[in-house]
Design an enzyme around this catalytic site. Structure first.
Site, PDB file in Angstrom:
ATOM      1  N   ASN A 278      -0.440   2.658   9.934  1.00 45.66           N
ATOM      2  CA  ASN A 278       0.120   3.850   9.282  1.00 45.66           C
ATOM      3  C   ASN A 278      -0.987   4.450   8.418  1.00 45.66           C
ATOM      4  OD1 ASN A 278       1.557   5.779   7.907  1.00 45.66           O
ATOM      5  ND2 ASN A 278       2.716   4.315   6.642  1.00 45.66           N
ATOM      6  N   TRP A 279      -1.576   5.507   8.949  1.00 52.69           N
ATOM      7  CA  TRP A 279      -2.721   6.108   8.237  1.00 52.69           C
ATOM      8  C   TRP A 279      -2.308   6.851   6.972  1.00 52.69           C
ATOM      9  CZ3 TRP A 279      -6.226   8.823  12.487  1.00 52.69           C
ATOM     10  CH2 TRP A 279      -6.668   7.845  13.394  1.00 52.69           C
ATOM     11  N   LYS A 280      -1.008   7.164   6.847  1.00 54.55           N
ATOM     12  CA  LYS A 280      -0.535   7.989   5.722  1.00 54.55           C
ATOM     13  C   LYS A 280      -1.356   9.282   5.695  1.00 54.55           C
ATOM     14  CE  LYS A 280       0.951   3.766   3.548  1.00 54.55           C
ATOM     15  NZ  LYS A 280       1.336   3.059   2.338  1.00 54.55           N
TER      16      LYS A 280
ATOM     17  N   HIS B  20       9.895   5.872   6.109  1.00 52.11           N
ATOM     18  CA  HIS B  20       8.945   5.153   5.260  1.00 52.11           C
ATOM     19  C   HIS B  20       9.338   5.337   3.793  1.00 52.11           C
ATOM     20  CE1 HIS B  20       5.321   3.957   3.186  1.00 52.11           C
ATOM     21  NE2 HIS B  20       5.054   3.247   4.264  1.00 52.11           N
TER      22      HIS B  20
ATOM     23  N   GLU C 203       7.726   5.878   1.213  1.00 47.05           N
ATOM     24  CA  GLU C 203       7.101   7.010   0.501  1.00 47.05           C
ATOM     25  C   GLU C 203       7.850   8.304   0.808  1.00 47.05           C
ATOM     26  OE1 GLU C 203       3.145   6.219   1.902  1.00 47.05           O
ATOM     27  OE2 GLU C 203       3.131   4.405   0.679  1.00 47.05           O
TER      28      GLU C 203
ATOM     29  N   GLU D 249       9.582  -3.383   4.976  1.00 45.90           N
ATOM     30  CA  GLU D 249       8.498  -3.158   4.029  1.00 45.90           C
ATOM     31  C   GLU D 249       9.043  -3.197   2.606  1.00 45.90           C
ATOM     32  OE1 GLU D 249       5.012  -0.907   5.987  1.00 45.90           O
ATOM     33  OE2 GLU D 249       6.411   0.573   5.211  1.00 45.90           O
TER      34      GLU D 249
ATOM     35  N   GLY E 191       0.769  -1.345  -0.618  1.00 41.35           N
ATOM     36  CA  GLY E 191      -0.424  -0.835  -1.288  1.00 41.35           C
ATOM     37  C   GLY E 191      -0.751  -1.538  -2.598  1.00 41.35           C
TER      38      GLY E 191
ATOM     39  N   SER F 132       0.854  -4.694   2.371  1.00 42.41           N
ATOM     40  CA  SER F 132      -0.360  -5.459   2.097  1.00 42.41           C
ATOM     41  C   SER F 132      -0.625  -6.545   3.139  1.00 42.41           C
ATOM     42  CB  SER F 132      -0.326  -6.054   0.679  1.00 42.41           C
ATOM     43  OG  SER F 132      -0.212  -5.012  -0.288  1.00 42.41           O
TER      44      SER F 132
ATOM     45  N   GLY G 214      -0.868  -0.372   6.474  1.00 45.36           N
ATOM     46  CA  GLY G 214      -1.345   0.828   5.798  1.00 45.36           C
ATOM     47  C   GLY G 214      -2.848   0.749   5.573  1.00 45.36           C
ATOM     48  N   GLY G 215      -3.227   0.337   4.369  1.00 46.04           N
ATOM     49  CA  GLY G 215      -4.642   0.335   3.970  1.00 46.04           C
ATOM     50  C   GLY G 215      -5.580  -0.290   4.993  1.00 46.04           C
TER      51      GLY G 215
HETATM   52  P1  PGA Z   1      -0.126  -1.226   2.971  1.00 51.09           P
HETATM   53  O1  PGA Z   1       0.937  -0.136   3.464  1.00 51.09           O
HETATM   54  O2  PGA Z   1      -0.487  -2.064   4.174  1.00 51.09           O
HETATM   55  O3  PGA Z   1      -1.273  -0.419   2.451  1.00 51.09           O
HETATM   56  O4  PGA Z   1       0.555  -2.029   1.909  1.00 51.09           O
HETATM   57  C1  PGA Z   1       1.928  -0.455   4.403  1.00 51.09           C
HETATM   58  C2  PGA Z   1       2.813   0.757   4.653  1.00 51.09           C
HETATM   59  O5  PGA Z   1       3.130   1.482   3.699  1.00 51.09           O
HETATM   60  O6  PGA Z   1       3.207   1.033   5.808  1.00 51.09           O
END
Ligand code: PGA
Length: 244
Positions: A11-13, A95, A97, A164, A170, A206, A227-228
């Site tokens: 997930n590049w966001k 998601h 966010e 999640e 994050g 994470s 994500g990251g």
């Molecule tokens: P993260 O994000 O791996 O940076 O914690 C995961 C996500 O929000 O899909």
């Protein structure tokens, strides 16, 4: 893991421009193991270059959101047909966010899920409790509410759940494998048994190369939503290999 094929999605966001996308996607797509399904969820401007760069490979391309209506006066929104027309394979919905910053509701998500399904798009539906909800003992009630829209899904093969926990996203605070497994088992049990047995449940929050193998070894963890660590090809591919 069960007979379910592991599924790892990045997930590049809101990262990477369209011009940064093609080369990065090609780098990922050349070294994917067959035993794992792999996708990237990219920003809207990166969809077309990602689809082109992934062409002829097994890498799948997902959007990070879509609107539930087929078309209309919804400034700034994107429909399922706009995604399929580009050759996009699926969409990430719900998601945290989007729930937190863009007022995404479970009711709208149920409609989005149906619209994506009707358009032939695969869906990753993200669910997860906040820290306050976990501390208040509300985790199971929150997960049950958030997964409600998925219970009616017609196409289990095209649906993936991503668990999640919001407090792990994050933050570098990964859920322990035991805690994550308990949530995954609970989520699976909420689904009708024919669906629960087949649906893949990814862990997200994470997940990194150094903790992926332990998480993925749990019987109900069928992959990851990353994500990251998905922004660095080497790290993402290390997680993909851990799932193989
Ligand atoms: P993260 O994000 O791996 O940076 O914690 C995961 C996500 O929000 O899909």
């Amino acid at each position: 893991m069960s007979g379910r094929r592991p599924f790892v999605a990045g997930n590049w966001k809101m990262h990477k421009t369209a011009s940064e996308t093609g080369g990065f996607v090609r780098e990922l797509a050349i070294s994917l193991p067959e035993s794992v399904e792999v996708a990237v969820c990219v920003p809207f401007p990166s969809l077309a270059p990602a689809v082109e760069a992934a062409g002829g490979t097994s890498l799948r391309v997902f959007a990070q959101n879509m609107h539930q209506a087929p078309q209309g006066a919804f400034t700034g929104e994107v429909s399922a047909a706009m995604l399929t027309d580009l050759g996009v394979d699926g969409v990430l919905l719900g998601h945290s966010e989007r729930r937190q910053y863009f007022a995404e509701t479970d009711a709208a998500l149920a409609e989005k899920l149906a619209a994506a399904d009707a358009a032939g798009l695969d869906v990753i539906l993200a669910v997860g409790e906040s820290e306050a909800e976990r501390e208040a003992g509300e985790t199971e009630a929150v997960l049950a509410r958030q997964i409600e829209g998925a219970r009616a899904a017609d196409h289990a093969d095209r649906l993936t759940i991503a668990y999640e926990p919001v407090w792990a996203i994050g933050t570098g605070r990964t859920a322990t494998p035991e805690l994550a497994e308990a949530a995954h088992r609970f989520l699976r049990g909420l689904l009708p048994s024919w669906l629960g047995e087949r649906v893949r449940i990814q862990y997200g929050g994470s997940m990194k190369p150094d903790n992926a193998a332990q998480l993925l070894a749990q019987p109900d963890i069928d992959g990851g939503l990353i994500g990251g660590a998905s922004l660095v090809a080497e790290d993402f591919l290390a997680i993909v290999r851990a799932a193989a």
